[in-house]
Design an enzyme around this catalytic site. Structure first.
Site, PDB file in Angstrom:
ATOM      1  N   TYR B 114      57.246 146.219  66.681  1.00 40.92           N
ATOM      2  CA  TYR B 114      57.441 145.474  67.353  1.00 40.92           C
ATOM      3  C   TYR B 114      58.782 145.322  67.315  1.00 40.92           C
ATOM      4  O   TYR B 114      59.012 144.473  68.851  1.00 40.92           O
ATOM      5  CB  TYR B 114      56.809 144.286  66.500  1.00 40.92           C
ATOM      6  CG  TYR B 114      55.090 144.553  66.236  1.00 40.92           C
ATOM      7  CD1 TYR B 114      54.894 144.544  68.045  1.00 40.92           C
ATOM      8  CD2 TYR B 114      54.269 144.855  65.811  1.00 40.92           C
ATOM      9  CE1 TYR B 114      53.391 144.418  68.402  1.00 40.92           C
ATOM     10  CE2 TYR B 114      52.952 145.034  66.270  1.00 40.92           C
ATOM     11  CZ  TYR B 114      52.043 144.584  66.672  1.00 40.92           C
ATOM     12  OH  TYR B 114      51.160 145.001  67.132  1.00 40.92           O
ATOM     13  N   GLU B 213      44.116 156.424  35.972  1.00 36.14           N
ATOM     14  CA  GLU B 213      43.193 157.353  37.556  1.00 36.14           C
ATOM     15  C   GLU B 213      42.624 155.701  38.023  1.00 36.14           C
ATOM     16  O   GLU B 213      43.160 155.431  39.498  1.00 36.14           O
ATOM     17  CB  GLU B 213      42.221 157.825  37.095  1.00 36.14           C
ATOM     18  CG  GLU B 213      41.909 157.748  39.257  1.00 36.14           C
ATOM     19  CD  GLU B 213      41.053 159.358  39.479  1.00 36.14           C
ATOM     20  OE1 GLU B 213      40.545 160.658  38.252  1.00 36.14           O
ATOM     21  OE2 GLU B 213      40.541 159.496  39.897  1.00 36.14           O
ATOM     22  N   ASP B 265      40.174 161.323  35.747  1.00 28.38           N
ATOM     23  CA  ASP B 265      38.935 161.983  35.607  1.00 28.38           C
ATOM     24  C   ASP B 265      39.419 163.478  35.433  1.00 28.38           C
ATOM     25  O   ASP B 265      40.617 163.980  35.395  1.00 28.38           O
ATOM     26  CB  ASP B 265      38.403 161.894  36.364  1.00 28.38           C
ATOM     27  CG  ASP B 265      38.008 160.695  36.971  1.00 28.38           C
ATOM     28  OD1 ASP B 265      37.816 159.868  35.630  1.00 28.38           O
ATOM     29  OD2 ASP B 265      37.185 159.941  38.304  1.00 28.38           O
TER      30      ASP B 265
END
Lengths: 688, 387
Positions: B114, B213, B265
């Site tokens: 912008y 995580e 995980d």
């Protein structure tokens, strides 16, 4: 006459096209088979006019009389379900001859009279075709006036008046009141009319829908009287009936013919309508001056663009390669020649005595045999031998193409007309509310006509002269000469350039191919294209088709000429094209075929049949135009790129100066120096 | 002079010393590039911009630094008629960066887009155009060791959540007042890492940083004050960590000299995408790895062996097609795995088992099993963590 027609072009005539029952369809199929067989080599020699089982059955099922049919073979009759049996004797009571006029009364769609708006167009087209043919043959620059008068909501009267040679009094009734009567069918000569059906069919249509006779006026020369005829057609006998005739004084008119027919019809201007047809007639006939009086609108005048008549089309004899077995046999039967060899030499072109010896030798038929004694088997052998003998192509000097120069002139005029048509439509819309009540009668109309004429003439001459595309590269020329042959390659032959139409630069080019032969018939194709200008940029290309200078408005999809446009790879010429579609862009494509016998798909003469020779020739012509177009487009694109780049430099370099000033805190003079130097660097690099 | 780009009011005196020093470096880098161009133009030679070739062919894995590094391959964009627009835009973008530093402000990619609307004909029509120019600038300045964030072009997304033994020293952008944020003091909430972390300073007594995580696991450890028990800083990655998050962990680790333990995980995504990205960065954006990757990171768990050791077999899921494809691809092409045999082995083991386990599978043994048993047990053997 009908017989001859049948033999030459069996397919269309053999289709009574009963569509109402499966049986009928089957019958039609078997007829089609008969027709194909007649074209092929194995046609049996059944005498003509014998009713076929299948056909008769179809006719009975249709509750119709059986007809005299041109088909030739005993086809298997479709199996009939068990039901009331009709004996052959009983059937025979219903079997009787039908006249050709009766046949067309029922099958008017075959001639282009299938709906009200087409009927009017077809009638005008037939009359205009005849006028043009007559004028050209007589060597007169044609001056034609087309008038459409609205009688009531659904009834129109059309007049077509020409300055042709006129028609001898005795012939008038037959020419206008008998189907399949004319001068053109028996000659192999490039002309608009072919059959001798058109104008009489138009009259018949008028008679059928209004009961009014055809009114013909004709005068054959200065000092001779003019005649008025009111003609009716006896459809059963295919004979003209003169309802009224008188002699009168046609003012200062020396010669000419006028035909007036009143009919149930509807007038449709604009696209696919009579207005467009008239435009295109003017386009294809730059030697024509045409006045067009439309119902409820000011008349239009298309001025003569050239004072040169097209070269005279010569008549030729048929070429042996185009002959069919049936025709060959009929020739044998009806010949006055003493020997077969003499017959072959006199009836066909390019058959010398050595060629006839070779044919007959191959066919093992004695050259001295009397033609009448040639058996069916021998005829077949001769027919076969013809196809195995090398015979020189037919003469092609009999053709009169429009020519590249005239095509470009015509395109110019066409675009001017389109401009005016669009302009007029706009004006009309504007003025519609005000509904100018000034129906000031004849005088005002005539004034309007001359005003229109001068406007168009002015516009045409105002159109700036053609500017050949500047640097016609030598390499391009060399390529051209390779494709067409050295003798054609005279550089002047390339006519491609840009002209301004109402300030809009429009690229135009045309290509006339050397004559070629299909089925023993010489033909010649031409293509012309216009690109840019006022043509809409985001629509499919306009395709304008002509056959022997007659515009074809309907059945575009079914026409071989359209196929040629579709099969040309326009993308290769920088024009957009979706798969299987016409190209997209501000493009107008004109295609023309000139031939002594144009192979139309039907008697309505709306589409050209798919002969590979024709499609390939047209493709070559279009490709040549395409190559020139692509050169033009590329050149324009390059110019636009250059301009854009120049703009780029001016536009963006100051920003570089500005940014450097912001970052490095340069002074204003330092900034200006930077901009100046950078501009210099880039301008120099661009020139290299 | 054209009109000045509108900007927020700010002074250059409100930044910390550290920040001031960094800004000087960035300023100099911009000036150098611009100066170079200016001088070239004065010599009437076409100027050019040099940036590293950003293709995988120009990326190598550097064992010493422990991350993907961009090679020496350079491409130069010479100013020509065709590139003049982009060239102008690039320079204007650099000028914008300099202005942002001067005013101690920042701009997102969208902001920059912008801002360009003030550049008349040089403005960007669409954001992708300005993004491309910004990516080029990022690559260009990576050569000079300056990151995009240091040029004050900051990402949109924030940087994850932090809790534990850490005091973040921030500054009020308007006044320059020091703000000390104690990350033990957020109750059940957490400190949210800003999208731009260059100006932050840190104080800590922690022994390590734990990068987690899933936010679910983070919430459990944080709510039960695990950080106090273990003496650590907890960072929630929220999947593949964002630029700001990676940069935050990197700076924490560098400046406090703390090891980073990753807890994700046990599946190809957690290992090869999340952990690998955190530690060595990615091949696609190798030129920025020098700022973002965390070579100090080690892998705490869950490891494939954990599934066996902690009896999690009945809490696993079958490996999906995507998982298998990802794992195979990693084993074959990813230098991280080809360099670290232990990782390749672990991945092969996982493939053989044909299952994956989530962090929260540990909840099978009780919700706080992870706090009471798993983590303390694991942390006893830090040396056994996967690299």
């Amino acid at each position: 006459m009908a017989k001859k027609a049948a033999a030459r072009r069996p397919a269309p005539k053999a289709k009574p096209a009963p569509k109402s029952s499966k049986k009928a369809a089957a019958a039609q199929q078997s007829l089609d088979f008969g027709a194909t067989a007649a074209k092929g080599k194995r046609a049996a020699a059944a005498p003509e006019g014998v009713d076929l089982t299948a056909e008769a059955e179809a006719a009975v099922l249709e509750g119709r009389k059986s007809k005299k049919a041109p088909a030739t073979e005993d086809a298997d009759a479709p199996k009939k379900k068990e039901r009331t049996r009709v004996s052959a004797e009983k059937m025979s009571e219903m079997q009787r001859e039908i006249s050709i006029s009766e046949f067309f009364t029922k099958n008017r769609h075959l001639l282009g009279f299938d709906n009200a708006s087409r009927a009017l167009l077809t009638s005008i087209k037939e009359a205009v075709d005849n006028s043009l043919d007559a004028c050209e043959e007589a060597g007169i620059l044609p001056d034609i006036k087309v008038v459409i008068e609205q009688q009531s909501e659904t009834r129109y009267k059309m007049h077509v008046e020409d300055n042709g040679p006129g028609i001898v009094k005795a012939q008038v009734p037959k020419v206008f009141g008998k189907l399949l009567y004319g001068s053109k069918f028996h000659r192999l000569r490039q002309s608009r009319g072919q059959q001798g059906i058109g104008i009489s069919a138009a009259g018949m249509y008028g008679q059928l829908t209004t009961g009014k006779p055809v009114v013909v006026t004709s005068k054959t020369g200065k000092g001779k009287p003019a005649y008025h005829y009111h003609l009716r057609i006896d459809t059963n006998a295919n004979k003209p009936v003169i309802v009224h005739e008188d002699e009168f004084d046609w003012g200062d008119k020396d010669h000419g013919t006028e035909v007036a027919i009143e009919m149930e019809a509807s007038y449709k201007g604009g696209k696919k309508g009579i207005d467009e047809f008239i435009q295109q007639v003017a386009f294809a006939n730059p030697h024509l001056r045409l006045e067009y009086w439309r119902p409820g609108k000011p008349p239009l005048v298309y001025p003569r663009v050239t004072n040169e008549l097209p070269p005279e089309a010569k008549e030729i004899k048929p070429h042996p390669y185009g002959v069919e077995l049936g025709m060959l046999m009929r020739l044998m039967q009806g010949s006055n020649e003493n020997t077969v060899a003499a017959l072959l030499q006199s009836e066909f072109s390019r058959v010398t005595s050595s060629v006839s010896q070779e044919i007959l030798g191959k066919a093992k038929v004695s050259a001295r045999k009397r033609p009448r004694d040639v058996s069916q088997a021998e005829a077949e052998a001769i027919y076969k031998a013809i196809s195995e003998t090398k015979i020189m192509a037919p003469p092609t000097n009999c053709l009169a193409p429009i020519g590249e120069e005239a095509l470009v002139e015509g395109l110019k005029a066409l675009l001017v007309q389109q401009h005016f048509a669009a302009e007029e439509a706009r004006q009309r819309k504007k003025a519609e509310d005000e509904a100018a009540a000034a129906a000031g009668g004849e005088e005002a109309a005539a004034a309007a006509a001359s005003a229109a004429e001068s406007k168009i003439t002015e516009a045409l001459s105002a159109v700036t002269e053609i500017k050949p595309d500047e640097d016609e590269e030598d390499a391009e020329l060399a390529k051209f000469s390779l494709t067409v042959g050295a003798d054609e390659a005279a550089a002047d032959a390339i006519r491609a350039g840009v002209i301004n139409i109402f300030g809009q630069p429009t690229f135009m080019t045309a290509c006339t191919r050397p004559p070629k032969v299909y089925r023993g018939n010489p033909f010649q194709v031409e293509a012309a294209i216009a690109w840019g200008g006022e043509l809409p940029a985001d629509e499919l290309a306009q395709v304008v088709r002509f056959a022997n200078r007659v515009p074809l408005l309907y059945q575009q999809g079914a026409c071989a000429m359209t196929q040629a446009v579709l099969r040309t790879n326009w993308k290769g010429y920088d024009v957009e094209q979706s798969r299987g579609a016409l190209p997209t862009g501000p493009l107008l494509v004109m295609v023309h075929i000139a031939s002594v016998w144009v192979p139309f798909t039907s008697e309505a003469k709306e589409a050209v049949a798919h002969y590979d020779e024709i499609i390939n020739e047209l493709k070559s012509a279009l490709q040549e135009c395409g190559r020139r177009l692509s050169r033009h487009i590329r050149r324009k694109r390059r110019a636009a790129d250059e301009l854009k780049k120049a703009n780029y430099i001016q536009k963006y370099i100051p920003h570089i100066g500005e940014a450097l000033q912001q970052i490095l805190g340069l002074s204003n003079p330092q900034k200006e120096t930077t901009i100046e130097k950078l501009t210099g660097i880039l301008e120099r690099s661009r020139k290299l | 002079m054209a009109k000045k780009t509108p900007k927020s009011e700010g002074t250059s005196r409100v930044r910390g010393e550290d920040q001031a020093r960094k800004d000087k470096v960035t300023n100099k880098a911009i000036d150098d590039v611009a100066e170079n161009i200016y001088k070239t133009i004065l010599k009437e030679v076409k100027p050019d911009l040099a940036m590293p070739v950003r293709s995988l062919a120009n990326v190598n894995y550097n064992q010493k630094t422990g991350f993907f590094k961009i090679g020496r391959g350079m491409k130069t964009r010479t100013l020509t008629v065709n590139t003049v627009k982009t060239f102008a835009q690039t320079l204007r973008m650099m000028a914008l960066s300099k202005e942002l530093i001067q005013t101690n402000d920042f701009a997102t990619k969208r902001d920059a887009y912008y801002q360009s609307k003030n550049w008349q004909e040089a403005k960007f029509d669409e954001q992708p155009e300005s993004d491309t120019v910004m990516d080029d600038i990022e690559a260009m300045f990576s050569i000079h060791g300056v990151s995009r964030e240091e040029m004050r072009f900051v990402p949109q997304e924030h940087g994850g959540a932090v809790a534990g033994e850490l005091v973040v020293v921030d500054r009020d952008m308007e006044t320059g007042r020091r703000i000390e944020i104690d990350c033990t003091n957020f109750g059940s909430g957490a400190y949210s890492v800003p999208s731009w972390v260059e100006h932050l300073e840190f104080r800590s007594k922690a022994k390590f940083i734990m990068a987690i995580e899933t936010h679910g696991m983070f919430q459990r450890l944080q709510s039960h004050n695990y950080w106090r028990k273990a003496g650590c800083i907890l960072v929630s990655l929220g999947g593949v960590p964002s630029r700001a998050c990676r940069r935050f962990i990197r700076r924490l680790s560098d400046e406090l000299n703390l090891p980073v333990y990753a807890f994700t995980d046990c599946d190809p995504y957690g290992i090869s995408n999340i952990y690998r990205t955190l530690k060595v960065g990615s091949g696609n954006a190798a030129h920025i790895n020098q700022f973002f990757c965390v070579p100090n990171a080690r892998y705490l768990g869950l490891t494939p062996q954990d599934i066996i050791d902690w009896d999690l077999k009945d809490a696993t899921h079958v490996l999906g097609e995507v998982d298998i494809k990802r794992a195979k691809d990693a084993l074959k092409n990813d230098p991280f795995f080809t360099e670290h045999k232990t990782w390749a082995k672990a991945m092969e083991q996982l493939m053989k088992m044909g299952v994956r386990a989530e962090q929260q599978a540990l909840s099978k043994h009780g919700l706080n099993f992870v706090i009471e048993k798993y983590l303390p047990e694991k942390l006893k053997n830090v040396s056994k963590f996967l690299p």
